[in-house]
Structure formats: C-alpha cells, structure tokens
Design an enzyme around this catalytic site. Structure first.
Site, PDB file in Angstrom:
ATOM      1  N   MET A 145       0.834  -1.191   0.000  1.00 21.77           N
ATOM      2  CA  MET A 145       0.000   0.000   0.000  1.00 21.77           C
ATOM      3  C   MET A 145       0.878   1.254   0.000  1.00 21.77           C
ATOM      4  O   MET A 145       1.881   1.316   0.705  1.00 21.77           O
ATOM      5  CB  MET A 145      -0.944   0.003   1.198  1.00 21.77           C
ATOM      6  CG  MET A 145      -2.056  -1.030   1.092  1.00 21.77           C
ATOM      7  SD  MET A 145      -3.265  -0.940   2.442  1.00 21.77           S
ATOM      8  CE  MET A 145      -2.302  -1.571   3.813  1.00 21.77           C
ATOM      9  N   CYS A 186      -2.022  -9.580   4.741  1.00 27.51           N
ATOM     10  CA  CYS A 186      -1.528  -8.344   5.347  1.00 27.51           C
ATOM     11  C   CYS A 186      -1.808  -8.354   6.847  1.00 27.51           C
ATOM     12  O   CYS A 186      -2.942  -8.586   7.269  1.00 27.51           O
ATOM     13  CB  CYS A 186      -2.190  -7.136   4.694  1.00 27.51           C
ATOM     14  SG  CYS A 186      -1.597  -5.554   5.354  1.00 27.51           S
ATOM     15  N   LYS A 191      -3.937 -14.345  -2.032  1.00 27.32           N
ATOM     16  CA  LYS A 191      -2.606 -14.215  -1.428  1.00 27.32           C
ATOM     17  C   LYS A 191      -2.753 -14.472   0.066  1.00 27.32           C
ATOM     18  O   LYS A 191      -3.610 -13.884   0.718  1.00 27.32           O
ATOM     19  CB  LYS A 191      -2.015 -12.823  -1.665  1.00 27.32           C
ATOM     20  CG  LYS A 191      -0.582 -12.681  -1.173  1.00 27.32           C
ATOM     21  CD  LYS A 191       0.010 -11.338  -1.591  1.00 27.32           C
ATOM     22  CE  LYS A 191       1.520 -11.301  -1.289  1.00 27.32           C
ATOM     23  NZ  LYS A 191       1.800 -11.182   0.154  1.00 27.32           N
ATOM     24  N   HIS A 209       2.870 -16.182   0.867  1.00 25.94           N
ATOM     25  CA  HIS A 209       3.961 -15.552   1.604  1.00 25.94           C
ATOM     26  C   HIS A 209       4.397 -16.559   2.660  1.00 25.94           C
ATOM     27  O   HIS A 209       3.649 -16.828   3.606  1.00 25.94           O
ATOM     28  CB  HIS A 209       3.492 -14.248   2.243  1.00 25.94           C
ATOM     29  CG  HIS A 209       4.603 -13.476   2.891  1.00 25.94           C
ATOM     30  ND1 HIS A 209       4.566 -12.116   3.062  1.00 25.94           N
ATOM     31  CD2 HIS A 209       5.789 -13.863   3.416  1.00 25.94           C
ATOM     32  CE1 HIS A 209       5.665 -11.705   3.662  1.00 25.94           C
ATOM     33  NE2 HIS A 209       6.423 -12.757   3.891  1.00 25.94           N
ATOM     34  N   ARG A 222       9.074  -5.866  -2.039  1.00 23.79           N
ATOM     35  CA  ARG A 222      10.021  -4.808  -1.725  1.00 23.79           C
ATOM     36  C   ARG A 222      11.361  -4.978  -2.416  1.00 23.79           C
ATOM     37  O   ARG A 222      12.038  -3.997  -2.715  1.00 23.79           O
ATOM     38  CB  ARG A 222      10.174  -4.691  -0.206  1.00 23.79           C
ATOM     39  CG  ARG A 222       8.986  -3.944   0.384  1.00 23.79           C
ATOM     40  CD  ARG A 222       8.749  -4.218   1.846  1.00 23.79           C
ATOM     41  NE  ARG A 222       7.593  -3.453   2.289  1.00 23.79           N
ATOM     42  CZ  ARG A 222       6.317  -3.789   2.068  1.00 23.79           C
ATOM     43  NH1 ARG A 222       6.032  -4.884   1.392  1.00 23.79           N
ATOM     44  NH2 ARG A 222       5.328  -3.036   2.495  1.00 23.79           N
TER      45      ARG A 222
END
Length: 319
Positions: free
Chosen positions: A2, A83, A127, A159, A222
């Site tokens: 985000m 998240c 996800k 993840h 990232r």
C-alpha cells in the site's frame, strides 16, 4: 505494498519487465464500490497484464468490487489474506482471515461470480500466509487452501511466513517470522492442479531460480521496489532478450512522465519510484540525491532526471 505500487510505479516496472504480472496496491472493496474509482482503479494500458488486489471480508461487497474491477479491464482479481497491519485487522480482512477459511471460501465464490459479469474469464486468486501466530501445523495451512480451492480458486500466492497479529509491526512481520518455503513446495506436490506462487525473502536471481524448481512462480515485493533493475535481469533470464542499461530503460519512461507533467502531476509522484534504479551502483547515491532534492520543486521536469543520470555517468567514470 500500500502506497507503493501505484499506477506510476507499475508503468515503470512494466518497462523493466515486459512479461511480469503486476499487482495494484491493496484496495478495500468498500472503497472500490463507494469511492473515487478513477483515482483508485485507473491504470495505463501499458500495464497489462495487471491484477487488482482487494481487501475485505463481505462476500457481497467483494463480488461487487470484483465486477467493477473486471469492467475496468483488470486481468485478475486477488483477495489479500496476508496483510498483518493493525488497521487491516480492525477491519477484519488481511491475514486474520486465515482463521476463517469458510468465510474466505464464501468470499472467493462470490468474487468468481462477480468476475463473470461481462463474460470475461478473469481469474480470482488468493494471497495468503502460512498461518497466524502459533499456527505451526502444515495440515491447518493445507486445510485453508483446500477450503478456498473448493470454492473455485486455482491460484495461491503464498507468503511463506506466519503472520503475527500481536506483538510485531508490519515491517517485523516481513522479517521476523521464519521462512518455510518447503510448505509451499509441499502444497504444489500434493496439489499439482493448483498454481502455487511463492513470496517472501526472495531478492536475487538465484533465489528465484531455486523457487521455480518447486513452484509455478515467484512474487517479488520490496526487493523489486528497492532494486528495480532486478526485474529487468529476471525478465531477460527467464524470457530471453538482451539486457538494457539502466539509463536506457529510464529514458523509455520519458513519454509517460511528460504526459503526466502536462496533466498537472508534479514530477515527485513519478520519480519516487525510480530512486532504486542504480541500487548498489557507482553514483547511485548521487542519483537519489538529485531526484529527492529537486523533484518536489515547482516546475521540475524531465531535465532533472537527465541531471540525475549525468551524476551517475560522472561517478561511473571516476570509479
């Protein structure tokens, strides 16, 4: 991601990696339904294939948001169940949904129905994490996937860490919980009919290649943002072609930047996403400094980007 992977970031990344699938920032389904869709959903045609990532836990609202996303032309709609931030938990979406596989299955089924609104076959994907907090049993993770797959989801982006909902910040959640790639690998072995992608802690070409020996794909977050040239190296390694220089790639962004400037957008909103292009290279600090100090000034234009590139060229010559 985000506040990171906005439309300007995605256009830049598309220039670097023509074959990658790009993902939006996570957008709450309520915002899509009730908010400024042009601001939230607008994207450049160059971004295709591009996926809309949604947050939420209300099947009806997610279905409506999915239908809207399909109408806007997205190639995939992804439900975020990974998240761990406090504001996400407070809204009962993100990683806390790992504890409610039945609800996630309902959401996915509703989204799949919404994705059929205009006759397009737009996939709905998920996800997720391996679990939350003290979930250390593979069987619980596999049961989550099984429930959601039974609702029609065929693609899972894993993840490969747990999410700690208490006691860790979002940043710590990306670094502290141990990585367990073998869970994603096992899932692919046990469910070869599913498409399994791995995310988390992957930051180099050898690491990507290692994962691709076990799963169908890799999602970079990232690492791709802080070292975007990695995307270009991977695209060439996986799909062929010749490596282009960093300056050459950045200059391909000029037409887009100048269109945005002509529309009244300040330069800083685009160039903040290119600051890592010379990551680890001679002149990289100067490149970032020139752009960071000048892009916010009124009237800043493409000439500032050329000044930053000149700074790297000078540093390379000295080096």
């Amino acid at each position: 991601m985000m506040d990171w992977t906005d439309r300007h970031c995605r256009v830049f990344h598309r220039l670097l990696a023509p074959h990658a699938r790009l993902y939006t920032e996570m957008v709450h389904a309520n915002a899509v339904v009730l908010g400024d869709r042009g601001r939230l959903l607008g994207f450049d045609p160059a971004e295709h294939p591009v996926a809309l990532q949604l947050g939420g836990s209300e099947p009806e609202v997610l279905a409506q948001a999915t239908r809207i996303g399909v109408e806007w032309g997205y190639d995939e709609v992804n439900l975020n169940c990974g998240c761990p931030s406090d504001r996400v938990q407070a809204g009962r979406f993100g990683a806390c949904l790992m504890r409610e596989p039945g609800l996630v299955a309902e959401c996915v089924a509703a989204m799949i129905e919404g994705a059929r609104a205009d006759g397009r076959e737009v996939p709905v994907t998920v996800k997720c994490r391996l679990g939350v907090d003290e979930d250390h049993e593979y069987e619980r993770f596999a049961a989550f996937v099984e429930a959601v797959a039974a609702a029609g989801c065929r693609t899972f982006v894993v993840h490969a860490r747990n999410a700690w909902l208490q006691g860790l910040s979002p940043r710590e959640n990306r670094e502290v919980p141990p990585l367990r790639y073998e869970w994603a690998w096992r899932l692919k072995r046990e469910r070869p009919d599913l498409e399994v992608l791995v995310n988390g802690g992957i930051a180099s070409e050898p690491q990507v290649q290692e994962q691709l020996a076990h799963v169908d794909g890799v999602m970079l977050g990232r690492a791709a943002y802080h070292d975007p040239y990695l995307l270009h190296r991977l695209d060439v390694a996986l799909y062929g072609g010749e490596l282009a220089g960093r300056a050459t790639l950045l200059r391909r962004l000029r037409p887009y930047v100048e269109r945005q400037l002509a529309s009244g957008l300040p330069l800083k909103h685009v160039v903040r996403h290119v600051l890592g292009l010379f990551h680890g290279q001679p002149g990289g600090r100067l490149f970032r400094q020139v752009l960071s100090e000048g892009a916010h000034r009124p009237g800043a234009g493409w000439e500032l980007v050329e000044q930053a590139l000149d700074a790297t060229a000078g540093a390379t010559a000295v080096a």
